[in-house]
Design a protein around this motif. Sequence first.
Motif, PDB file in Angstrom:
ATOM      1  N   VAL A 102       0.631  -1.132  -0.027  1.00  0.00           N
ATOM      2  CA  VAL A 102      -0.042  -0.026  -0.049  1.00  0.00           C
ATOM      3  C   VAL A 102       0.812   1.522   0.006  1.00  0.00           C
ATOM      4  O   VAL A 102       0.454   2.224  -0.614  1.00  0.00           O
ATOM      5  CB  VAL A 102      -1.110  -0.098   1.197  1.00  0.00           C
ATOM      6  N   LEU A 106       0.523   4.943  -2.244  1.00  0.00           N
ATOM      7  CA  LEU A 106       0.206   6.155  -1.893  1.00  0.00           C
ATOM      8  C   LEU A 106       1.541   7.176  -2.269  1.00  0.00           C
ATOM      9  O   LEU A 106       0.961   8.133  -2.598  1.00  0.00           O
ATOM     10  CB  LEU A 106       0.529   6.115  -0.485  1.00  0.00           C
ATOM     11  N   LEU A 111      -3.429   5.922  -6.842  1.00  0.00           N
ATOM     12  CA  LEU A 111      -4.546   5.551  -6.432  1.00  0.00           C
ATOM     13  C   LEU A 111      -5.725   6.261  -7.279  1.00  0.00           C
ATOM     14  O   LEU A 111      -6.763   5.314  -7.266  1.00  0.00           O
ATOM     15  CB  LEU A 111      -4.792   6.203  -5.086  1.00  0.00           C
ATOM     16  N   ARG A 121     -13.787   1.991  -3.685  1.00  0.00           N
ATOM     17  CA  ARG A 121     -12.591   2.398  -2.878  1.00  0.00           C
ATOM     18  C   ARG A 121     -12.138   1.317  -1.936  1.00  0.00           C
ATOM     19  O   ARG A 121     -11.367   0.786  -1.597  1.00  0.00           O
ATOM     20  CB  ARG A 121     -12.760   3.448  -2.222  1.00  0.00           C
ATOM     21  N   TYR A 124     -10.362  -2.049  -3.200  1.00  0.00           N
ATOM     22  CA  TYR A 124      -8.975  -1.838  -3.066  1.00  0.00           C
ATOM     23  C   TYR A 124      -8.283  -2.309  -1.789  1.00  0.00           C
ATOM     24  O   TYR A 124      -7.275  -3.042  -1.646  1.00  0.00           O
ATOM     25  CB  TYR A 124      -8.492  -0.377  -3.458  1.00  0.00           C
ATOM     26  N   ALA A 125      -8.896  -1.651  -0.743  1.00  0.00           N
ATOM     27  CA  ALA A 125      -8.113  -1.779   0.572  1.00  0.00           C
ATOM     28  C   ALA A 125      -8.437  -3.435   0.869  1.00  0.00           C
ATOM     29  O   ALA A 125      -7.752  -4.234   1.717  1.00  0.00           O
ATOM     30  CB  ALA A 125      -8.943  -1.017   1.736  1.00  0.00           C
ATOM     31  N   SER A 192      -0.932   1.818   5.702  1.00  0.00           N
ATOM     32  CA  SER A 192      -1.755   2.890   4.919  1.00  0.00           C
ATOM     33  C   SER A 192      -1.744   4.333   5.353  1.00  0.00           C
ATOM     34  O   SER A 192      -2.082   5.222   4.678  1.00  0.00           O
ATOM     35  CB  SER A 192      -3.030   2.502   5.198  1.00  0.00           C
ATOM     36  N   ARG A 286      -9.900   5.042   6.089  1.00  0.00           N
ATOM     37  CA  ARG A 286      -8.812   5.687   5.482  1.00  0.00           C
ATOM     38  C   ARG A 286      -8.857   5.895   4.024  1.00  0.00           C
ATOM     39  O   ARG A 286      -8.475   6.912   3.505  1.00  0.00           O
ATOM     40  CB  ARG A 286      -7.481   4.939   6.029  1.00  0.00           C
ATOM     41  N   TYR A 287      -9.146   4.875   3.320  1.00  0.00           N
ATOM     42  CA  TYR A 287      -8.970   4.795   1.918  1.00  0.00           C
ATOM     43  C   TYR A 287     -10.423   5.675   1.147  1.00  0.00           C
ATOM     44  O   TYR A 287     -10.337   6.001   0.174  1.00  0.00           O
ATOM     45  CB  TYR A 287      -8.904   3.569   1.281  1.00  0.00           C
ATOM     46  N   VAL A 290      -8.563   9.027   1.460  1.00  0.00           N
ATOM     47  CA  VAL A 290      -7.643   9.251   0.498  1.00  0.00           C
ATOM     48  C   VAL A 290      -8.409   9.340  -0.978  1.00  0.00           C
ATOM     49  O   VAL A 290      -7.980  10.381  -1.626  1.00  0.00           O
ATOM     50  CB  VAL A 290      -6.672   8.131   0.447  1.00  0.00           C
TER      51      VAL A 290
END
Length: 293
Positions: A102, A106, A111, A121, A124-125, A192, A286-287, A290
């Motif tokens: 990850v 970033l 991303l 989203r 992806y995580a 992350s 978090r994502y 982002v």
Amino acid sequence: MSEPTGVIHDIGYQRYTGPRLGRRHVFGALYLHGLRTAFGLGRSAKAKIFPWLVVGIVTMVAAGATAVRSQIGEVVMTYAQFADSMSWLVIFFAAVAAPELVSRDLRSGVLPLYFSRPLPRGDYALAKLLALVSALWLLLGAPQLVMFLGAAFTTGDGMRGVWNELLDLLPGLLYAGLWAVVFASVGLLVASLTGKRAFAAGGIVAVFLMTTPIVGTLSILPSRTVNELAGLGSPSTIVQGVGIWSLGDLLVSEDQGGPDIGGFGPVYALAAVLLVAGCVALLLLRYRKVAAR
């Protein structure tokens, strides 16, 4: 009025007319790529050194335990005990693999490409998390399979002995899965938070190392209840507490001993569930943030 001077040149680009595989196939491709990345496959030779060094070490330990057992005729390490013994190597493996999965994305700013449709989203995580869980489980589970094959070929009880050995192997694989889920959830969440791999790796190791003294301090306090709950202060000892509660003699032998959790086994199991659920929820959040930048 002057004539237009612009000219459109046909340089041969064509529209894509093949099948559009959709979200499920994108998720699968991202998962497989993450699993390969964890072991350095498809990357430079330098990227393969550490993961395969760890693979070699855990395999040698499993082969050594199998060889000793075949010579003395006694079990020197159960499958669950093997997972416990290799936990520190798994921590360092996760500290290297999680940033590769990850932190690089970033840092490189790719991303927005991943988050374009049809990949949401959260996918992806979750694909990265599933890849790391699979890598850690394979790291612990494959050597256990080596131990099982060695024991199965040397058992003196025929198929009954092989069956009994299989019944010991399955809980060991499930326990390895618990290690993998907890370590991957914590490790990927920490990774992350930064695009710098060195910081991410250091942060992952710090989470596990800095919580260990907390457990040690609580375990020597005069209160027995506090001593039995001390393991809740670290992800590693939470997993061990669940193992002691659920596996019993398969994990803790009379001469080896283990952490005293008293009657708080269900509390440790609940703590493990809450830890994983909390890390996954924070990872998804978090994502989401982002992607919104």
